[in-house]
Design a protein around this motif. Sequence first.
Motif, mmCIF file in Angstrom:
data_model
loop_
_atom_site.group_PDB
_atom_site.id
_atom_site.type_symbol
_atom_site.label_atom_id
_atom_site.label_comp_id
_atom_site.label_asym_id
_atom_site.label_seq_id
_atom_site.Cartn_x
_atom_site.Cartn_y
_atom_site.Cartn_z
ATOM 1 N N ARG A 1 29.829 -64.691 53.002
ATOM 2 C CA ARG A 1 30.345 -65.593 51.964
ATOM 3 C C ARG A 1 31.863 -65.592 51.899
ATOM 4 N NH1 ARG A 1 26.074 -68.872 50.494
ATOM 5 N NH2 ARG A 1 24.198 -67.613 50.626
ATOM 6 N N GLY A 2 32.495 -65.502 53.043
ATOM 7 C CA GLY A 2 33.958 -65.568 53.107
ATOM 8 C C GLY A 2 34.671 -64.264 52.829
ATOM 9 N N LEU A 3 33.923 -63.193 52.577
ATOM 10 C CA LEU A 3 34.533 -61.889 52.311
ATOM 11 C C LEU A 3 34.187 -60.915 53.424
ATOM 12 C CD1 LEU A 3 33.864 -61.327 48.496
ATOM 13 C CD2 LEU A 3 36.075 -61.763 49.572
ATOM 14 N N ARG A 4 35.180 -60.129 53.850
ATOM 15 C CA ARG A 4 34.928 -59.103 54.858
ATOM 16 C C ARG A 4 34.293 -57.892 54.196
ATOM 17 N NH1 ARG A 4 37.601 -54.662 56.995
ATOM 18 N NH2 ARG A 4 39.388 -54.949 55.617
ATOM 19 N N VAL A 5 33.226 -57.401 54.792
ATOM 20 C CA VAL A 5 32.527 -56.230 54.252
ATOM 21 C C VAL A 5 33.357 -54.988 54.550
ATOM 22 C CG1 VAL A 5 30.419 -54.850 54.311
ATOM 23 C CG2 VAL A 5 30.292 -57.353 54.575
ATOM 24 N N ARG A 6 33.666 -54.239 53.487
ATOM 25 C CA ARG A 6 34.473 -53.013 53.607
ATOM 26 C C ARG A 6 33.554 -51.792 53.561
ATOM 27 N NH1 ARG A 6 39.658 -54.487 51.172
ATOM 28 N NH2 ARG A 6 40.358 -52.347 51.602
ATOM 29 N N HIS A 7 34.047 -50.691 54.149
ATOM 30 C CA HIS A 7 33.269 -49.447 54.156
ATOM 31 C C HIS A 7 33.399 -48.756 52.804
ATOM 32 C CE1 HIS A 7 31.824 -45.453 55.308
ATOM 33 N NE2 HIS A 7 31.225 -46.060 56.319
ATOM 34 N N ILE A 8 32.334 -48.058 52.415
ATOM 35 C CA ILE A 8 32.337 -47.340 51.138
ATOM 36 C C ILE A 8 33.479 -46.333 51.063
ATOM 37 C CG2 ILE A 8 30.687 -45.620 51.975
ATOM 38 C CD1 ILE A 8 30.883 -47.033 48.377
ATOM 39 N N ASP A 9 33.921 -45.825 52.208
ATOM 40 C CA ASP A 9 35.044 -44.873 52.210
ATOM 41 C C ASP A 9 36.340 -45.522 51.728
ATOM 42 O OD1 ASP A 9 33.398 -42.871 53.098
ATOM 43 O OD2 ASP A 9 34.028 -42.992 55.202
ATOM 44 N N GLU A 10 36.410 -46.846 51.754
ATOM 45 C CA GLU A 10 37.599 -47.570 51.304
ATOM 46 C C GLU A 10 37.525 -47.974 49.835
ATOM 47 O OE1 GLU A 10 39.055 -50.755 54.048
ATOM 48 O OE2 GLU A 10 37.158 -50.363 55.081
ATOM 49 N N PHE A 11 36.464 -47.530 49.148
ATOM 50 C CA PHE A 11 36.215 -48.072 47.810
ATOM 51 C C PHE A 11 37.367 -47.843 46.839
ATOM 52 C CE2 PHE A 11 34.133 -48.131 43.584
ATOM 53 C CZ PHE A 11 33.775 -49.471 43.602
ATOM 54 N N GLU A 12 37.972 -46.668 46.872
ATOM 55 C CA GLU A 12 39.083 -46.400 45.943
ATOM 56 C C GLU A 12 40.220 -47.400 46.159
ATOM 57 O OE1 GLU A 12 41.737 -42.669 44.250
ATOM 58 O OE2 GLU A 12 40.491 -42.397 46.018
ATOM 59 N N ALA A 13 40.546 -47.684 47.423
ATOM 60 C CA ALA A 13 41.597 -48.663 47.721
ATOM 61 C C ALA A 13 41.176 -50.058 47.284
ATOM 62 C CB ALA A 13 41.913 -48.651 49.220
ATOM 63 N N VAL A 14 39.892 -50.379 47.469
ATOM 64 C CA VAL A 14 39.370 -51.694 47.078
ATOM 65 C C VAL A 14 39.496 -51.894 45.568
ATOM 66 C CG1 VAL A 14 37.253 -53.069 46.875
ATOM 67 C CG2 VAL A 14 37.808 -51.943 49.040
#
Length: 201
Positions: free
Chosen positions: A112-125
């Motif tokens: 849906r137009g969004l890149r899937v990020r890894h859970i390890d990046e969650f704090e940055a997200v």
Amino acid sequence: MRVLTGPIGDARPLGTVSSEELAVAAGVNSATLRKDLSFLGSYGIRGVGYDVATLVERLSCTLGLTEHRAVALIGLGNLGQALAGYGGFASRGFRIAALIDADPRRVGTTVRGLRVRHIDEFEAVVDECRITIAVLAVPAIAAQRVCDRVVACGVTSILNFAPAVVSVPPHVDVRKVDLAAELQILSFHESRKAALAGARR
């Protein structure tokens, strides 16, 4: 909803709705509805009803829907993908701002137009996207671990679709959506209707 003309000299239509119409739509009696709306400082005009625009604005403010809230969706399995494509969020003031998963096959793909990020990046997200709400659509075995990580990153509102109960600190709000339990409730009602129909024969 009735449309009434405005005051003399004012040609603008005035959208109004009566307490009886609202009560029928809400499944309550009109006296209860009027009492509840009075707590919002929203008073209708006897014989005219409630101004729809004003009522919607006051209800939206009370429910916190005047702010557009950024949501992180965690878990991009079948349910997560369906939730990612649900258009009803945006119309209620919620924006899916981040998609999170732990599966290397999904991380880096676009949904849906969004890149899937890894859970390890969650704090940055959380910082980048100003996430205020997290939606968990993860397997039961991972639910508590993911929930703990979400809470540790400062998110204090969680919508849990995982088939598991999660424990959170007192300052964190969790709403659980249990689809199987809802089906069980409907099954109970079906059984009751069948029993009543059998008793009438």
